[in-house]
Design a protein around this motif. Structure first.
Motif, short mmCIF file in Angstrom:
data_model
loop_
_atom_site.label_atom_id
_atom_site.label_comp_id
_atom_site.label_asym_id
_atom_site.label_seq_id
_atom_site.Cartn_x
_atom_site.Cartn_y
_atom_site.Cartn_z
N SER A 163 0.82 -1.21 0.00
CA SER A 163 0.00 0.00 0.00
C SER A 163 0.86 1.26 0.00
O SER A 163 0.53 2.25 -0.66
CB SER A 163 -0.94 -0.01 1.20
OG SER A 163 -0.20 -0.08 2.41
N THR A 164 1.97 1.22 0.73
CA THR A 164 2.86 2.39 0.74
C THR A 164 3.44 2.65 -0.64
O THR A 164 3.46 3.79 -1.12
CB THR A 164 4.00 2.17 1.75
OG1 THR A 164 3.46 1.97 3.05
CG2 THR A 164 4.95 3.36 1.76
N ALA B 66 0.81 4.10 -3.02
CA ALA B 66 0.60 5.54 -2.83
C ALA B 66 1.75 6.34 -3.43
O ALA B 66 1.54 7.37 -4.09
CB ALA B 66 0.45 5.84 -1.34
N ASP C 128 1.54 9.05 -6.69
CA ASP C 128 2.08 10.42 -6.62
C ASP C 128 3.14 10.65 -7.68
O ASP C 128 3.17 11.71 -8.32
CB ASP C 128 2.67 10.67 -5.23
CG ASP C 128 1.60 10.79 -4.16
OD1 ASP C 128 0.44 11.05 -4.52
OD2 ASP C 128 1.93 10.62 -2.97
N TRP D 246 -4.70 6.77 -6.26
CA TRP D 246 -4.58 5.76 -5.20
C TRP D 246 -5.74 5.92 -4.25
O TRP D 246 -6.06 7.02 -3.81
CB TRP D 246 -3.25 5.94 -4.46
CG TRP D 246 -3.10 4.99 -3.30
CD1 TRP D 246 -2.85 3.65 -3.36
CD2 TRP D 246 -3.16 5.31 -1.91
NE1 TRP D 246 -2.77 3.11 -2.10
CE2 TRP D 246 -2.96 4.11 -1.18
CE3 TRP D 246 -3.39 6.49 -1.20
CZ2 TRP D 246 -2.96 4.07 0.21
CZ3 TRP D 246 -3.39 6.45 0.18
CH2 TRP D 246 -3.18 5.25 0.88
N SER E 294 -7.26 4.67 -0.64
CA SER E 294 -6.88 4.00 0.61
C SER E 294 -7.79 2.82 0.93
O SER E 294 -7.43 1.95 1.72
CB SER E 294 -6.92 5.01 1.77
OG SER E 294 -8.22 5.56 1.91
#
Length: 226
Positions: free
Chosen positions: A78-79, A82, A86, A109, A111
């Motif tokens: 998930s990190t 993201a 970006d 993205w 969450s």
């Protein structure tokens, strides 16, 4: 001048409204016909551990289940997703990834689907939008790999990208059509009202001037001869 004055002026000079609005309508029809389509392609990517990273994390592996990849198993995907979204939205990365493409691209993205990255490409041809998507998907994997290597992850223990939902068929749209038609219609209405009000004021001013002149001539005619 009040709103009622404007309405009365438009009512008196209704023919100005008809002429100007007819011209605006003709322009809007022409803009509608000449508007160019855009084609949009969407897809999604999933950030997940590569088979070699999964194997390195097994207790039976040579490392005893330990890995030096700083992105851990629980939140690493998930990190990176993201970070990937970006990065793909920056001009620098797009210039690097979308070489030779004509159009624009964006990444999103969410969450709620933490390891998923939505991709969108737009071009003036269906082929262009599809080619941009192919380049974007390929470049996304390079971006994820580079982020991990720069963070000190071993080259054989990386997260990678996979297609979540494949690129769909290019969707045709006319985004400029509505803007052009509405813009011309509003501009025509404003110009018509202004022209009607201006003409009405000029006509009324001319009538007042002629009235004053007639009154002066009548007054002079009534004066006794010296």
């Amino acid at each position: 001048m009040t709103f009622s004055d404007v309405l009365r002026a438009c009512a008196r000079r209704w023919y100005v409204l008809v002429v100007v609005l007819a011209l605006a309508a003709a322009g809007a029809v022409q803009a509608h016909r000449e508007s160019r389509p855009e084609y949009t392609v969407t897809a999604s990517l999933v950030v997940l551990p590569s088979p070699s990273l999964v194997a390195a994390r097994l207790p039976t592996s040579g490392s005893g289940g330990l890995t030096t990849n700083p992105f851990n198993a629980q939140t690493g995907g998930s990190t990176l997703a993201a970070v990937l979204a970006d990065a793909l939205n920056t001009a620098t990365v797009q210039d690097e990834v979308l070489t030779g493409g004509s159009g624009r691209a964006s990444a999103l993205w969410d969450s709620q689907a933490a390891q998923l990255v939505g991709l969108t490409t737009v071009s003036d041809t269906p082929e262009g939008a599809t080619d941009l998507m192919v380049a974007l998907v390929e470049g996304a994997g390079t971006v994820v790999e580079r982020v991990q290597l720069e963070a000190g992850a071993p080259a054989d223990q990386l997260f990678t990208t996979a297609v979540g939902s494949p690129a769909d068929y290019p969707l045709r749209d006319y985004p400029d059509r509505l803007r052009s038609v509405v813009g011309l219609a509003l501009a025509g209405l404003v110009v018509a009202v202004l022209a009607a009000v201006l003409l009405d004021r000029l006509v009324l001013a001319a009538v007042r001037v002629r009235g004053r002149r007639r009154r002066r001539r009548a007054a002079r005619a009534e004066e006794p001869a010296a």
